[in-house]
Scaffold this motif. Sequence first.
Motif, PDB file in Angstrom:
ATOM      1  N   ASN A 148       0.824  -1.209   0.000  1.00 28.16           N
ATOM      2  CA  ASN A 148       0.000   0.000   0.000  1.00 28.16           C
ATOM      3  C   ASN A 148       0.858   1.259   0.000  1.00 28.16           C
ATOM      4  O   ASN A 148       0.488   2.269  -0.601  1.00 28.16           O
ATOM      5  CB  ASN A 148      -0.929  -0.006   1.214  1.00 28.16           C
ATOM      6  N   ARG A 171       2.002   1.884  -3.530  1.00 27.40           N
ATOM      7  CA  ARG A 171       0.919   2.474  -4.318  1.00 27.40           C
ATOM      8  C   ARG A 171       0.766   3.949  -3.992  1.00 27.40           C
ATOM      9  O   ARG A 171       0.567   4.786  -4.885  1.00 27.40           O
ATOM     10  CB  ARG A 171      -0.384   1.717  -4.031  1.00 27.40           C
ATOM     11  N   PHE A 172       0.866   4.292  -2.730  1.00 25.42           N
ATOM     12  CA  PHE A 172       0.764   5.696  -2.319  1.00 25.42           C
ATOM     13  C   PHE A 172       1.889   6.523  -2.938  1.00 25.42           C
ATOM     14  O   PHE A 172       1.674   7.660  -3.374  1.00 25.42           O
ATOM     15  CB  PHE A 172       0.822   5.781  -0.788  1.00 25.42           C
ATOM     16  N   CYS A 173       3.088   5.941  -2.980  1.00 21.50           N
ATOM     17  CA  CYS A 173       4.236   6.625  -3.585  1.00 21.50           C
ATOM     18  C   CYS A 173       3.972   6.915  -5.061  1.00 21.50           C
ATOM     19  O   CYS A 173       4.269   8.002  -5.560  1.00 21.50           O
ATOM     20  CB  CYS A 173       5.481   5.751  -3.412  1.00 21.50           C
ATOM     21  N   GLU A 174       3.388   5.960  -5.761  1.00 19.53           N
ATOM     22  CA  GLU A 174       3.075   6.136  -7.184  1.00 19.53           C
ATOM     23  C   GLU A 174       2.017   7.215  -7.383  1.00 19.53           C
ATOM     24  O   GLU A 174       2.119   8.053  -8.288  1.00 19.53           O
ATOM     25  CB  GLU A 174       2.591   4.812  -7.775  1.00 19.53           C
ATOM     26  N   VAL A 175       0.984   7.195  -6.557  1.00 21.13           N
ATOM     27  CA  VAL A 175      -0.101   8.166  -6.677  1.00 21.13           C
ATOM     28  C   VAL A 175       0.428   9.592  -6.477  1.00 21.13           C
ATOM     29  O   VAL A 175       0.032  10.527  -7.185  1.00 21.13           O
ATOM     30  CB  VAL A 175      -1.216   7.854  -5.654  1.00 21.13           C
ATOM     31  N   CYS A 176       1.336   9.745  -5.515  1.00 17.39           N
ATOM     32  CA  CYS A 176       1.897  11.073  -5.229  1.00 17.39           C
ATOM     33  C   CYS A 176       2.951  11.500  -6.243  1.00 17.39           C
ATOM     34  O   CYS A 176       3.339  12.675  -6.284  1.00 17.39           O
ATOM     35  CB  CYS A 176       2.525  11.085  -3.838  1.00 17.39           C
ATOM     36  N   GLY A 177       3.443  10.555  -7.047  1.00 14.69           N
ATOM     37  CA  GLY A 177       4.538  10.869  -7.958  1.00 14.69           C
ATOM     38  C   GLY A 177       5.801  11.229  -7.208  1.00 14.69           C
ATOM     39  O   GLY A 177       6.616  12.043  -7.654  1.00 14.69           O
ATOM     40  N   ALA A 221      -5.398   9.354   2.689  1.00 13.33           N
ATOM     41  CA  ALA A 221      -4.909   7.986   2.870  1.00 13.33           C
ATOM     42  C   ALA A 221      -4.901   7.533   4.323  1.00 13.33           C
ATOM     43  O   ALA A 221      -4.767   6.337   4.604  1.00 13.33           O
ATOM     44  CB  ALA A 221      -3.494   7.869   2.296  1.00 13.33           C
ATOM     45  N   ASN A 236      -3.291  14.180  -0.323  1.00 16.31           N
ATOM     46  CA  ASN A 236      -3.216  12.722  -0.452  1.00 16.31           C
ATOM     47  C   ASN A 236      -2.971  12.054   0.901  1.00 16.31           C
ATOM     48  O   ASN A 236      -3.522  10.999   1.204  1.00 16.31           O
ATOM     49  CB  ASN A 236      -2.111  12.331  -1.428  1.00 16.31           C
TER      50      ASN A 236
END
Length: 331
Positions: A178, A181-187, A318, A314
Amino acid sequence: MGKNGSGKTSMRSIIFANYLARDTMRLGPTLDVEYSHVRFLGNLVLNLWDCGGQDAFYNNYFESQRDHIFRNVQVLIYVFDIASTNWESDLKYYEGTVAALLENSPDARVCCLVHKMDLVPTDQAERAFAERAEIIETKTKSLPVNCYKTSIWDETLYRAWSSIVYSLIPNITDIESNLHRFCEVCGADEVVLFEMATFLKISHASLHEHTDIHRFEKISNIIKQFKLSCSKIQGSFAPGTTGGGGGGFSQLQVSNSRFTALVDEFTTNTVIMVILSNKDDGKVLEEGTTEEQKSGSGNSVVQGAAFPAAVQANIKAARKHFEQFIAPSKK
């Protein structure tokens, strides 16, 4: 456990009681067994038994208190003093400890900290540690063992304890997936999750490689010392945050021409750090000016400066999702 003077109480005080390394000089020797428990990530309780290392106490452990001390052990943390002048005696007591563990907690794991590495010349440290670790692994017999070199004066102590605690978290796979995924969403370049009270690293997710393998421990050390400084100026920061007890801080942002780092409260028991590259700020020109500054716009603008606000949104969104993996403390 470990022989007297090996540094057990000092490292416990630094990690779990917010001592600075220099403050441990006033700690006295441990007499018999000092017991404490630390709630970690809310629902994980670490039971800490700081056992005095004097010979009389060791004999007591192995005789009258053998069942009491060594029963239901998940992890034994044994501390060796690299500068000890009585290595053979140290090994003898360690072998006795392993035997008691095999008898009462055969499924336990062992973590050995080869401590006070700062006393060994830098050019000899790796070899000295490797020699000790090889002997320790042999003496540990069938129990799984990990050896760490540590010192209270650098980041190695945090690194060792982070690894130990990481191995105790039952749902770490869910947390890691998770977090990625959070890292990807935040770029983000990288996202790091810290336990709030100790600031030990729990997990991290990276989208780019980093050269400094000790960066998490350095950050833990820096932030923890900053927290202690804040506690002396309690009115300047929100009370009861990032470590509790008043004098903490709820959020921290550090920026330069290359990156922005956000440190923010996350779940009830964790703090999150998000690293963002200032990807759109162009090349850093001579004398530190950006393209906008050189063109005479008159404003020191770093494109991508809106990223922190989006990341904060974000983080807020989250929190509830991550609480199901990192349960809050039970009252």
